[in-house]
Design a protein around this motif. Structure first.
Motif, PDB file in Angstrom:
ATOM      1  N   TRP A 253      -0.012  -2.372  -5.751  1.00 58.65           N
ATOM      2  CA  TRP A 253      -0.627  -3.024  -4.590  1.00 58.65           C
ATOM      3  C   TRP A 253       0.265  -2.894  -3.360  1.00 58.65           C
ATOM      4  O   TRP A 253      -0.203  -2.526  -2.269  1.00 58.65           O
ATOM      5  CB  TRP A 253      -0.909  -4.494  -4.894  1.00 58.65           C
ATOM      6  N   ASP A 254       1.567  -3.176  -3.510  1.00 64.52           N
ATOM      7  CA  ASP A 254       2.476  -3.105  -2.366  1.00 64.52           C
ATOM      8  C   ASP A 254       2.540  -1.692  -1.793  1.00 64.52           C
ATOM      9  O   ASP A 254       2.589  -1.512  -0.562  1.00 64.52           O
ATOM     10  CB  ASP A 254       3.878  -3.557  -2.775  1.00 64.52           C
ATOM     11  N   ILE A 255       2.545  -0.694  -2.669  1.00 68.87           N
ATOM     12  CA  ILE A 255       2.583   0.688  -2.191  1.00 68.87           C
ATOM     13  C   ILE A 255       1.314   1.027  -1.420  1.00 68.87           C
ATOM     14  O   ILE A 255       1.364   1.649  -0.344  1.00 68.87           O
ATOM     15  CB  ILE A 255       2.790   1.662  -3.359  1.00 68.87           C
ATOM     16  N   ASN A 256       0.161   0.624  -1.940  1.00 63.76           N
ATOM     17  CA  ASN A 256      -1.087   0.931  -1.242  1.00 63.76           C
ATOM     18  C   ASN A 256      -1.169   0.234   0.108  1.00 63.76           C
ATOM     19  O   ASN A 256      -1.638   0.824   1.091  1.00 63.76           O
ATOM     20  CB  ASN A 256      -2.282   0.572  -2.128  1.00 63.76           C
ATOM     21  N   VAL A 257      -0.693  -1.009   0.184  1.00 63.58           N
ATOM     22  CA  VAL A 257      -0.678  -1.700   1.477  1.00 63.58           C
ATOM     23  C   VAL A 257       0.326  -1.042   2.421  1.00 63.58           C
ATOM     24  O   VAL A 257       0.086  -0.930   3.632  1.00 63.58           O
ATOM     25  CB  VAL A 257      -0.384  -3.200   1.290  1.00 63.58           C
ATOM     26  N   TYR A 258       1.448  -0.579   1.880  1.00 64.38           N
ATOM     27  CA  TYR A 258       2.409   0.178   2.701  1.00 64.38           C
ATOM     28  C   TYR A 258       1.744   1.417   3.277  1.00 64.38           C
ATOM     29  O   TYR A 258       1.882   1.716   4.486  1.00 64.38           O
ATOM     30  CB  TYR A 258       3.615   0.575   1.853  1.00 64.38           C
TER      31      TYR A 258
END
Length: 269
Positions: A253-258
């Motif tokens: 999730w954090d990577i996709n939001v990044y």
């Protein structure tokens, strides 16, 4: 030229309503996902998306049948199922890498007819195991099917060709010219997904992908129309994990939001 961003349902473990709230709060325009065939569940999914004011990109990946005729029947059934939901776009992992040209071309022809009838754009993903799995194979379809439009997930080609495609620039440019939808996952020579695009050891791979996406954005700005981008970093086994525990090396999730924020900043007007 608007650019719209979508979150993948793939990898989500939350209740769908909670997931949609997170998607909305993160600043996405919608969700890319398959739809359940059971009508009550399908209706519930569509109502939840509507409640959160999120658009739908319908996703087809279920190209499981090894017989081309049975595969085509299933393909039509599921495309009609997605069309009935009136998504803004349908993205397909079309055909098989071992079907011959004529068999895969029948899939493309059917999709083109259904798209024309419904008014819903249909793109075909450059995905391993499917028709457009490799650059030289895709080139043959591009040359013989001039109306073919794609979802560019070029991370797969990096993996298939064990490179950042430095020696296939002509075919890559042809693919970029056919792109109406992007999966913004970063691949590398030995895999379709780096463990974390924020890590400095992947800067060359990230930069190569950014430059490909830049050219797609520039073409859409010149020609008009909406470009749709799904930040499609995936869970295990795409996401590398520790042995035995299967603990992911980073947060999907954090990577996709990044990636969402990186691309929004890069392509703001």
């Amino acid at each position: 030229m608007p650019i719209k961003f979508y979150a993948p349902l793939w990898g989500n473990a939350l209740p769908f309503d909670s997931f949609c709230q997170n998607v909305k709060d993160a600043g996405y325009d919608g969700v890319e996902m398959e739809l359940p065939l059971e009508q009550k569940e399908k209706k519930k999914v569509l109502e939840t998306l509507n409640d959160h004011e999120l658009e739908l990109i319908g996703q087809y990946y279920q190209s499981f049948e090894a017989d081309p005729r049975e595969n085509l029947k299933s393909y039509e059934r599921y495309l009609r199922h997605l069309i009935a939901a009136e998504p803004v776009l349908i993205n397909c992992q079309t055909g098989k890498d071992f079907f011959d040209f004529e068999a895969n071309a029948r899939h493309f022809g059917l999709a083109a007819a259904l798209s024309s009838q419904s008014g819903i754009p249909i793109t075909h993903e450059t995905h391993r195991g499917k028709c457009l799995y490799a650059a030289p194979i895709a080139k043959k379809y591009f040359e013989r099917l001039p109306e073919l439009r794609i979802c560019l997930d070029i991370s797969h080609w990096c993996n298939v060709h064990e490179s950042l495609l430095e020696d296939q620039r002509e075919t890559v440019e042809l693919a970029l010219s056919r792109t109406d939808h992007i999966h913004s996952r970063v691949g590398h020579a030995e895999g379709p997904q780096v463990n974390d695009p924020r890590a400095p050891e992947w800067s060359d791979a990230l930069q190569a992908h950014l430059e490909w996406w830049d050219r797609v954005v520039q073409r859409h700005r010149e020609e008009g129309g909406t470009l749709r981008i799904t930040t499609e970093f995936g869970p295990f086994p795409y996401m590398p994990c520790l042995a035995y525990t299967q603990m992911p090396l980073a947060s999907q999730w954090d990577i996709n939001v990044y990636m969402l924020n990186l691309l929004k900043s890069r392509y703001k007007a």
